[in-house]
Design an enzyme around this catalytic site. Structure first.
Site, PDB file in Angstrom:
ATOM      1  CD  GLU A  53      -1.717  -2.397   1.591  1.00  0.00           C
ATOM      2  OE1 GLU A  53      -0.533  -2.622   1.902  1.00  0.00           O
ATOM      3  OE2 GLU A  53      -2.615  -3.256   1.688  1.00  0.00           O
ATOM      4  CG  PHE A 115      -9.987  -9.768  11.090  1.00  0.00           C
ATOM      5  CD1 PHE A 115      -8.736 -10.129  11.587  1.00  0.00           C
ATOM      6  CD2 PHE A 115     -10.202  -9.834   9.722  1.00  0.00           C
ATOM      7  CE1 PHE A 115      -7.727 -10.551  10.739  1.00  0.00           C
ATOM      8  CE2 PHE A 115      -9.195 -10.253   8.869  1.00  0.00           C
ATOM      9  CZ  PHE A 115      -7.952 -10.610   9.375  1.00  0.00           C
ATOM     10  CD  GLN A 116      -7.577  -7.438   7.577  1.00  0.00           C
ATOM     11  OE1 GLN A 116      -8.410  -7.183   6.726  1.00  0.00           O
ATOM     12  NE2 GLN A 116      -6.397  -7.980   7.289  1.00  0.00           N
ATOM     13  CE  LYS A 165     -17.885  -6.574   3.198  1.00  0.00           C
ATOM     14  NZ  LYS A 165     -16.797  -7.537   2.988  1.00  0.00           N
ATOM     15  CG  MET A 474      22.280  12.115   3.581  1.00  0.00           C
ATOM     16  SD  MET A 474      23.494  13.249   2.886  1.00  0.00           S
ATOM     17  CE  MET A 474      22.610  13.902   1.481  1.00  0.00           C
TER      18      MET A 474
END
Ligand SMILES: Cc1ncc(C[n+]2csc(CCOP(=O)(O)OP(=O)(O)O)c2C)c(N)n1
Ligand SMILES: [Mg+2]
Lengths: 577, 81
Positions: A53, A115-116, A165, A474
């Site tokens: 993502e 969940f999630q 949802k 760096m």
């Protein structure tokens, strides 16, 4: 469609995204976004499946930076949403318009540690311009329209739309609105006539003026107007990192980039100037250095669309909250033609005596700066250059001549390693008419290399150049200069690691991973170049290829980025080697 | 660096997440909110927030500008207490 016909919230979303102008959607699926994914196959715009993502958001960001239009991204709830945070922060600080849609658990489960489930708007709030939590399917078309408006008006930025949802599944007849009117958000602001007169007077009276152009010039499409003003009033132009491409660096009036790794001419000119015309900049600490010693002789005019950025870091003689392009087009008619021969010849002296150059450290080892020059040569300076973050980013800024807006894409404000590969994919999808070259470090390339597959799948002729110095260059440079050469945690080769990392020094591999094998495993055409004599030809060959190419360049690990003004120090402490 | 108490009067849209955004913007910079009072106005879609913070004039000015940039903030005024 019949005005009263009902469709699901998910269908209303996809339809609204198309109406808002979405040309391509980047994303990654999951349980709480499946209703939306289910209608994507009928959408008017194509879908691009990223591999992480974070990569999806950076792709949308690369699309936005190279077009000026909002990039759009869709992910699932919980881990999908939290994986977008780095991408949101990267876009937010650089003012890049994005729409990030996240699935959410059904409203009946919010707050139950389902969940999630993650509090997405809570987590994203501090790294985005605005967040919406949808409460009903009926809100979806209007929220999409508002999100696009907010992302692109005022200082642009990322907007999150979190959709439970049940709202994706519920039926709605709500239509996409014709117009957006937000009650509290009215970011448009214009300069007053008195401000314009004052600006013109300051410009007409200045003896040692400098234009200082930032990302806001590019965002407002004002590059041509900057050039007109500079040429009419004989004003040298320095840019920020984000402003590269806003003024042709091959123009005799160009001072090129200012700041920590900017050119001596740009930094000394700002230090000596009696007027700094700052356009679409933030006066970042990477540019001002020690703030009390910044531009001590100058009156500063600051033009920016963000009222909160004016006077934030430096005191200004004149602050104008307005669109840069509007201000320039209005002020031009009041500005007299002028030249400043004494001033420009002083500056030309600095350019001649202190150009930004480099020298070979070992005859058989490629210098990283030479790679940037090779890319410039191979693409005629016309590539869309995308960078990752580190030494190679600064070398890409210094050793390529930028002349076109939206042709240098970099994570300036956040300095996000892992940005380069996915952002280049987004840019290549957005601008098939231009060659896209991504320059990455060996460290940053390992953060998002998985996205190379996406370039291969979509047959994008992107060239990914991995500048392999075997270290987090760096960091290594700062440790060399400021931490007594204690290379703690910054070496990527087996040899040379600090003792506390407890690596056996006789391991079979030195450079890991093998970027050529890695690239081939991802389906890309791959090259490795070690010999300085073969650099130009290899880069030219990769750039000409119609395939996705990866070039691993083994470079001098000891090379440092110079000139450098150490953090928090004044211009007088610039070091050259 | 003269720190004083300032009272910010914010009129905001009465929507979820607005309070969190405003409080987060102030506390995220390390400033402590001394008093916070939120209530409805006669117009039920607008809430009024009274926020007392200790800070220098420059910092408070910057906070006000940032607050005004927020999408749901209608107006912010301040006075020294
Ligand atoms: C996500 C992230 N983590 C850490 C850093 C700190 N950091 C800045 S530059 C750098 C080294 C980058 O190494 P590499 O990608 O090899 O580029 P090089 O400097 O060698 O060109 C690091 C670790 C960062 N900018 N971003
Ligand atoms: Mg490196």
């Amino acid at each position: 469609m019949n005005q009263n016909a009902k469709r699901t919230g998910a269908q209303a979303l996809v339809e609204s995204l198309a109406k808002a102008g979405t040309e391509v959607l980047f994303g990654y699926p999951g349980g709480q976004a499946l209703d939306i994914f289910n209608c994507l196959t009928d959408a008017k715009f194509p879908f691009v499946l990223g591999r992480h993502e974070q990569g999806c958001v950076h792709m949308a960001d690369g699309y936005a930076r190279s077009t000026g239009k909002p990039g759009v991204c869709l992910v699932t709830s919980g881990p999908g949403a939290t994986n977008t945070i780095t991408g949101l922060a990267t876009a937010n600080i650089d003012g890049i318009p994005l729409i990030v849609i996240t699935g959410q658990v059904p409203m009946s489960l919010i707050g139950t540690d389902a969940f999630q489930e993650a509090d997405t708007t809570g987590v994203a709030r501090g790294v985005s311009k605005h967040c919406f939590l949808v409460q009903s399917a009926d809100e979806i078309p209007e929220i999409v329209a508002e999100a696009f408006y907010i992302a692109t008006h005022g200082k642009p930025g990322p907007v999150v739309i979190d959709i439970p949802k049940n709202c994706q599944q519920a039926l709605t007849s709500a239509q996409y609105p014709e117009r957006v009117s937000l009650r509290a958000y009215h970011p448009e602001s214009a300069a007053t006539s008195a401000q314009m007169n004052r600006l013109a007077k300051l410009i007409n009276e200045a003896e040692r003026p400098v234009i200082y152009a930032g990302g806001g010039v590019i965002a407002s499409g004002a590059a041509k107007d900057v050039a007109t003003l500079a040429h009419r009033a004989g004003i040298p132009v320095a840019t920020t990192l984000m402003g590269l491409g806003s003024f042709d660096e091959r123009d005799p009036l160009s001072l090129r980039m200012a700041g920590m790794h900017g050119t001596p001419a740009a930094n000394w000119a700002m230090n000596d100037a009696d007027l700094i015309i700052a356009l679409g900049v933030r006066f970042s600490d990477r540019v001002t250095g020690k703030i009390s010693k910044y531009a001590p002789k100058a009156r500063i005019v600051h033009v920016d669309c963000d009222p909160a950025s004016i006077g934030k870091n430096v005191s200004v003689a004149l602050g104008i909250v307005a669109d840069v392009k509007d201000v320039l087009t209005t002020v031009l008619s009041r500005v007299k033609s002028a030249t400043h021969p004494e001033w420009t010849s002083k500056i030309d002296g600095w350019k001649k005596s202190h150009p930004v150059t480099w020298s070979q450290m070992h005859p058989n080892v490629i210098m990283p700066q030479a790679v940037m020059e090779a890319i410039d040569k191979a693409t005629g300076g016309r590539a869309v250059m995308v960078t990752d973050v580190g030494q190679h980013q600064m070398w890409a800024a210094q050793h390529f001549r930028y002349s076109i807006p939206r042709h240098f894409l970099t994570s300036g404000g956040m300095g996000t390693m892992g940005f380069g590969i996915p952002a280049a994919i987004g840019a290549a999808i957005a601008r098939p008419d231009h060659k896209t070259v991504a320059v990455c470090g060996d460290g940053g390339a390992q953060m998002t290399f998985e996205e190379v597959v996406v370039a291969v799948e979509h047959k994008l002729p992107v060239t990914f150049v991995v500048i392999n110095n075997g270290c987090l260059g760096m960091v290594r440079q700062w440790q060399e200069l400021f931490y007594g050469k204690n290379y703690s945690g910054s070496i990527l080769t087996v040899r040379g690691r600090a003792a506390n990392e407890r690596l056996e020094q006789d391991l079979k591999y030195d450079y890991l991973p093998d970027f050529v094998k890695l690239a081939e495993a991802h389906g890309a055409e791959a090259y490795r170049v070690i010999d300085p004599a073969k650099l130009d030809a290899t880069i030219a060959r990769a750039v000409r290829s119609k395939k996705t190419t990866v070039v691993e360049v083994i470079v001098e690990p000891r090379a440092n980025v110079y000139p450098m003004i150490p953090a928090g120090k004044p211009v007088s402490e610039m070091v050259f080697k | 660096m003269n720190e004083q108490i300032y009272r910010l009067n914010c009129y905001v849209e009465n929507k979820p997440g607005v309070l969190a955004r405003i409080v987060g913007l102030i506390s995220g910079r390390g400033y402590n909110i001394q008093t916070l009072n939120v209530g409805p106005t006669e117009d039920g879609t607008v809430s009024r927030m009274k926020i007392d913070i200790l800070g220098t004039e420059k910092v408070v000015e910057q906070i006000i500008l940032q607050l005004r940039n927020q999408v749901n903030v209608i107006e912010v005024t301040s006075r020294r207490m």
